[in-house]
Design an enzyme around this catalytic site. Structure first.
Site, mmCIF file in Angstrom:
data_model
loop_
_atom_site.group_PDB
_atom_site.id
_atom_site.type_symbol
_atom_site.label_atom_id
_atom_site.label_comp_id
_atom_site.label_asym_id
_atom_site.label_seq_id
_atom_site.Cartn_x
_atom_site.Cartn_y
_atom_site.Cartn_z
ATOM 1 N N ARG A 118 0.454 -35.311 23.415
ATOM 2 C CA ARG A 118 1.413 -34.487 22.651
ATOM 3 C C ARG A 118 2.795 -35.338 22.700
ATOM 4 O O ARG A 118 3.976 -34.852 22.676
ATOM 5 C CB ARG A 118 1.721 -33.079 22.746
ATOM 6 C CG ARG A 118 0.612 -32.284 22.383
ATOM 7 C CD ARG A 118 0.879 -30.908 22.343
ATOM 8 N NE ARG A 118 -0.443 -30.109 21.837
ATOM 9 C CZ ARG A 118 -0.769 -28.907 21.979
ATOM 10 N NH1 ARG A 118 0.489 -28.001 22.736
ATOM 11 N NH2 ARG A 118 -1.677 -28.254 21.578
ATOM 12 N N GLU A 181 17.808 -59.620 8.624
ATOM 13 C CA GLU A 181 18.094 -58.043 8.652
ATOM 14 C C GLU A 181 19.482 -58.042 9.269
ATOM 15 O O GLU A 181 20.224 -57.213 8.957
ATOM 16 C CB GLU A 181 16.885 -57.587 9.321
ATOM 17 C CG GLU A 181 15.535 -57.554 8.825
ATOM 18 C CD GLU A 181 15.678 -56.246 7.997
ATOM 19 O OE1 GLU A 181 16.679 -55.577 7.665
ATOM 20 O OE2 GLU A 181 14.538 -56.087 7.354
ATOM 21 N N HIS A 247 10.203 -56.032 -1.003
ATOM 22 C CA HIS A 247 8.918 -55.638 -0.639
ATOM 23 C C HIS A 247 7.775 -56.049 -2.032
ATOM 24 O O HIS A 247 6.718 -56.374 -1.513
ATOM 25 C CB HIS A 247 9.039 -54.100 -0.580
ATOM 26 C CG HIS A 247 9.444 -53.756 0.943
ATOM 27 N ND1 HIS A 247 9.758 -52.285 1.160
ATOM 28 C CD2 HIS A 247 9.289 -54.452 2.051
ATOM 29 C CE1 HIS A 247 10.029 -52.259 2.578
ATOM 30 N NE2 HIS A 247 9.788 -53.425 2.805
#
Length: 359
Positions: A118, A181, A247
């Site tokens: 978890r 970027e 993309h």
């Protein structure tokens, strides 16, 4: 060295950017860990894994998991394979995962860490310029046959340690990919940084001081946005400037024809043209194109179908009911998300493709 604090809802963490800091990793960890699991790949591990491992406290138990590089590693099979190795290493909930590599390793190791027992701590150790983007913000994921990053979560690291020494081994196309970027972040949030990048003659991966400054400025723009919109509800979409068409080109041309950043750079060129027409702002389009040419970004496109590109753009995460929503600029530093109707988009894409075939 530069340090930037990112304030996340679960916790805050520091991004440290410097030269040679891989030799001091223990000093950048938020606490002492007795059991550490390092995930890296065969392209990075031979260069840097031993340096990072040697910089940990000698009493720590260190387990290394080396995988093959590439997007294919972000699979369900590899996810479970790494989990199996972590159970074999008897990691408990106080263990630490180190993600040493580019964006693929960061996404994969981060997602494994977010789900093991978890959630256990993990640290991003990026080794590419492009990974300055993916290592900050807490988005971790693996791929599904249906698409990229469809199985994931928002799970911030406890630290990001970015040694710019690792960039010196990057091929030039990966340097271009990462700087696409960075200039995107300059366009959406830092006009002075944009001016500095556009006026520079060429990219130089050997100039460590320049790399530290550039990476830090880009990270600061992203940090400001992700702090305001951690779960990608609104403002974080602005980080997708150039990605809607980028993309689509990346997929239609065939993955590997262009790097992610090269496709985004072409997508930015399109988005800036559309922005100038819609808002009448001066976005230094000529200077941007010259910068791309000087740094040998591929600007000639293969014979692509405008209709197929638009169909892919309609599947973009920002789009709704097959209506294309794009990040545009009202001005430098003033991004907006705008719906672009089909006829306008088709005309713009057809015109853009014609011009990019004749570059």
């Amino acid at each position: 060295m530069e340090q930037i604090t990112v304030k996340a809802s679960q916790s805050s963490y520091k991004v440290s950017v410097g030269a040679g800091i891989r030799h001091k990793l223990a000093a950048f960890l938020p606490k002492v860990y007795s059991n550490i699991f390092i995930v890296s790949d065969t392209s990075i591990a031979p260069h840097y894994l031993d340096d990072y491992a040697a910089s940990l406290l000698p009493e720590a138990k260190v387990t290394k998991k080396i995988i093959e590089p590439g997007e294919a590693a972000k699979s369900k099979d590899m996810y479970f394979d790494i989990l199996d190795s972590m159970f074999e290493a008897q990691l408990d909930r106080k263990a630490l995962v180190l993600a040493l590599g580019g964006g693929v390793i960061g996404d994969l190791a981060g997602f494994v860490a977010s789900t093991y027992m978890r959630g256990i701590d993990f640290v991003q150790l990026p080794t590419t310029i492009l990974a300055h983007d993916s290592s900050v913000g807490g988005k971790v994921a693996i791929n599904h046959e249906t698409g990229k990053n469809l199985i994931g979560s928002f799970y911030p690291p406890v630290a990001v340690v970015y040694d710019v020494d690792t960039i010196t081994t990057l091929p030039e196309k990966e340097v271009r990919s990462g700087y696409a970027e960075l200039i995107k972040e300059a366009y959406i949030g830092d006009a002075a940084f944009l001016d500095a990048l556009l006026s520079r003659k060429q990219l130089d991966k050997e100039n460590q001081n320049q790399l530290i400054q550039d990476l830090s400025l880009g990270i600061k723009v992203k940090t400001k946005i992700v702090e305001a919109d951690e779960k990608e509800n609104d403002l974080r979409k602005f980080l997708n400037l150039g990605h809607t068409l980028g993309h689509a080109i990346e997929a239609e041309a065939g993955y590997g024809t262009f790097t992610h950043g090269e496709a985004v750079a072409i997508g930015m060129l399109f988005a800036l043209e559309l922005s100038e027409k819609r808002f009448g702002a001066d976005l230094q389009l000529g200077e941007f194109r010259s910068w791309l040419e000087r740094n040998q970004y591929p600007l000639q496109l293969p014979d692509l179908s405008a209709e197929r590109l638009i169909a892919r753009m309609q599947m973009d995460k920002k789009s709704e009911n097959k209506e294309v929503h794009m990040v545009l600029l009202q001005d430098i530093g003033s991004p907006v998300t705008e719906k672009v109707d089909h006829d306008t988009l088709l005309q713009a894409v057809v015109s853009f493709l014609e011009r990019m075939r004749s570059v």
